[in-house]
Design a protein around this motif. Structure first.
Motif, short mmCIF file in Angstrom:
data_model
loop_
_atom_site.label_atom_id
_atom_site.label_comp_id
_atom_site.label_asym_id
_atom_site.label_seq_id
_atom_site.Cartn_x
_atom_site.Cartn_y
_atom_site.Cartn_z
N PRO A 38 0.80 -1.25 0.00
CA PRO A 38 0.00 0.00 0.00
C PRO A 38 0.82 1.28 0.00
O PRO A 38 0.29 2.34 -0.33
CB PRO A 38 -0.86 -0.12 1.27
CG PRO A 38 -0.25 -1.20 2.07
CD PRO A 38 0.54 -2.08 1.17
N ASP A 39 2.10 1.20 0.35
CA ASP A 39 2.92 2.42 0.35
C ASP A 39 3.55 2.71 -1.00
O ASP A 39 4.23 3.71 -1.17
CB ASP A 39 4.07 2.30 1.38
CG ASP A 39 3.54 2.42 2.80
OD1 ASP A 39 2.43 2.97 2.97
OD2 ASP A 39 4.22 1.95 3.72
N GLU A 40 3.34 1.80 -1.96
CA GLU A 40 3.96 2.02 -3.28
C GLU A 40 2.89 2.14 -4.34
O GLU A 40 1.91 1.40 -4.33
CB GLU A 40 4.91 0.85 -3.61
CG GLU A 40 6.14 0.88 -2.72
CD GLU A 40 7.04 -0.31 -2.93
OE1 GLU A 40 7.04 -0.85 -4.05
OE2 GLU A 40 7.72 -0.68 -1.97
N ASP A 41 3.07 3.08 -5.27
CA ASP A 41 2.06 3.36 -6.28
C ASP A 41 2.16 2.41 -7.46
O ASP A 41 1.23 1.71 -7.78
CB ASP A 41 2.19 4.79 -6.81
CG ASP A 41 1.73 5.78 -5.76
OD1 ASP A 41 0.92 5.38 -4.91
OD2 ASP A 41 2.22 6.92 -5.79
N ASP A 42 3.32 2.41 -8.09
CA ASP A 42 3.47 1.72 -9.37
C ASP A 42 4.39 0.52 -9.16
O ASP A 42 5.58 0.69 -8.94
CB ASP A 42 4.09 2.74 -10.35
CG ASP A 42 4.06 2.22 -11.76
OD1 ASP A 42 3.62 1.08 -11.96
OD2 ASP A 42 4.51 2.96 -12.65
N GLN A 43 3.83 -0.67 -9.19
CA GLN A 43 4.66 -1.87 -8.94
C GLN A 43 4.61 -2.79 -10.14
O GLN A 43 3.53 -3.24 -10.52
CB GLN A 43 4.14 -2.62 -7.73
CG GLN A 43 4.15 -1.80 -6.45
CD GLN A 43 3.52 -2.60 -5.30
OE1 GLN A 43 4.07 -3.59 -4.85
NE2 GLN A 43 2.37 -2.16 -4.86
N GLY A 44 5.77 -3.09 -10.73
CA GLY A 44 5.82 -4.00 -11.88
C GLY A 44 4.87 -3.52 -12.98
O GLY A 44 4.85 -2.35 -13.35
N ASP A 45 4.06 -4.46 -13.47
CA ASP A 45 3.12 -4.16 -14.56
C ASP A 45 1.80 -3.57 -14.06
O ASP A 45 0.84 -3.48 -14.83
CB ASP A 45 2.78 -5.45 -15.34
CG ASP A 45 3.98 -6.05 -16.05
OD1 ASP A 45 4.91 -5.27 -16.37
OD2 ASP A 45 3.98 -7.27 -16.28
N SER A 46 1.72 -3.22 -12.78
CA SER A 46 0.40 -2.92 -12.19
C SER A 46 -0.38 -1.84 -12.94
O SER A 46 -1.58 -2.00 -13.18
CB SER A 46 0.53 -2.56 -10.72
OG SER A 46 1.23 -1.34 -10.56
N GLU A 47 0.29 -0.74 -13.31
CA GLU A 47 -0.45 0.35 -13.95
C GLU A 47 -1.02 -0.08 -15.30
O GLU A 47 -2.16 0.22 -15.64
CB GLU A 47 0.44 1.60 -14.09
CG GLU A 47 0.71 2.30 -12.77
CD GLU A 47 -0.57 2.62 -11.98
OE1 GLU A 47 -1.50 3.20 -12.56
OE2 GLU A 47 -0.64 2.26 -10.79
N ARG A 48 -0.19 -0.80 -16.09
CA ARG A 48 -0.66 -1.26 -17.41
C ARG A 48 -1.82 -2.25 -17.26
O ARG A 48 -2.80 -2.20 -18.00
CB ARG A 48 0.48 -1.93 -18.19
CG ARG A 48 1.41 -0.93 -18.86
CD ARG A 48 2.50 -1.64 -19.65
NE ARG A 48 3.40 -2.39 -18.78
CZ ARG A 48 4.43 -1.85 -18.13
NH1 ARG A 48 4.69 -0.57 -18.26
NH2 ARG A 48 5.22 -2.58 -17.36
N LEU A 49 -1.73 -3.14 -16.26
CA LEU A 49 -2.78 -4.13 -16.07
C LEU A 49 -4.07 -3.47 -15.60
O LEU A 49 -5.17 -3.79 -16.07
CB LEU A 49 -2.33 -5.19 -15.05
CG LEU A 49 -1.18 -6.08 -15.53
CD1 LEU A 49 -0.64 -6.91 -14.37
CD2 LEU A 49 -1.63 -6.99 -16.66
N LYS A 50 -3.94 -2.52 -14.69
CA LYS A 50 -5.13 -1.81 -14.20
C LYS A 50 -5.81 -1.07 -15.34
O LYS A 50 -7.04 -1.03 -15.41
CB LYS A 50 -4.73 -0.83 -13.09
CG LYS A 50 -4.57 -1.51 -11.75
CD LYS A 50 -3.81 -0.66 -10.76
CE LYS A 50 -4.53 0.60 -10.36
NZ LYS A 50 -3.77 1.35 -9.33
N ARG A 51 -4.99 -0.49 -16.24
CA ARG A 51 -5.59 0.23 -17.37
C ARG A 51 -6.40 -0.72 -18.24
O ARG A 51 -7.49 -0.39 -18.69
CB ARG A 51 -4.51 0.95 -18.19
CG ARG A 51 -5.14 1.87 -19.22
CD ARG A 51 -4.18 2.69 -20.07
NE ARG A 51 -2.92 2.97 -19.44
CZ ARG A 51 -1.75 2.49 -19.86
NH1 ARG A 51 -1.68 1.68 -20.89
NH2 ARG A 51 -0.63 2.81 -19.25
#
Ligand SMILES: Cc1cc2nc3c(=O)[nH]c(=O)nc-3n(C[C@H](O)[C@H](O)[C@H](O)COP(=O)(O)O)c2cc1C
Length: 176
Positions: free
Chosen positions: A50-63
């Motif tokens: 929870p303290d980190e925003d962008d982890q690995g592929d997370s942003e691309r997957l969320k999009r």
């Protein structure tokens, strides 16, 4: 055209969950959807922090989830619930991703018991404001039911295809 993304919560290369989701996705494509598959066994997604925003592929997957009108969520039954792999992805995504999204649920079991897993998926998707459709698919004895990516049982295949079609229909409605 509705966009439908399937999310597979198994890390196995020869996953029966992924194979069943592909069948549902094909039915969605036949119903006119543009389709996509997120194989959580093939992505870079660390344990949610929870303290980190962008982890690995997370942003691309969320999009990819955010841009979808419908989601086909599939998981193996692990200890009577859904897999930790699926739960980890669940922790990354919230109502921002699932608002106005039709969701269909699918669980594969080694034994005969998938009811709890589908219930846990249903309540946690409701928590992020998804529109979970009533039709759902549970596959007992998945390794015997699905052979080389294909269903042995026609009724189970049809039930899975129906999930893909129903999610596509509801996704189209939610786009209006
Ligand atoms: C850690 C673990 C826990 C499992 N727990 C259950 C269980 O509680 N009930 C059950 O019927 N099958 C259980 N299974 C079997 C899987 O649900 C089954 O093999 C499933 O089809 C695997 O899906 P996959 O081929 O997509 O990986 C478990 C398997 C693993 C590896």
């Amino acid at each position: 055209m509705a966009r439908i993304v399937a999310i597979s919560g198994s890390r196995r290369e020869a996953s029966t969950t992924k194979a069943a989701l592909r069948v549902a996705l094909e039915a969605a494509a036949d119903a006119g959807a543009e389709t996509d598959l997120i194989d959580l066994g093939a992505v870079d997604l660390p344990l949610y922090h929870p303290d980190e925003d962008d982890q690995g592929d997370s942003e691309r997957l969320k999009r990819r989830v955010r841009e979808a009108d419908g989601v086909l969520a599939g998981t193996p039954v692990y200890r009577g619930s859904y897999s930790s792999t699926f739960k980890n992805f669940h922790d990354f995504c919230g109502s921002h991703e699932y608002e106005d999204t039709a969701v269909g649920l699918l669980a594969t079991a080694g034994g005969g018991s998938y009811g709890g897993t589908l219930e846990h998926l249903r309540s946690t998707f409701r928590n992020v404001h998804a529109w979970v459709v009533p039709h759902e698919v549970g596959i007992r004895g998945a390794s015997s039911e699905i052979d080389d990516g294909r269903f042995r049982d026609d009724d189970l295949r049809k039930r899975t295809e129906r999930l893909g079609r129903i999610v596509t229909e509801h996704a189209e409605r939610l786009r209006e």
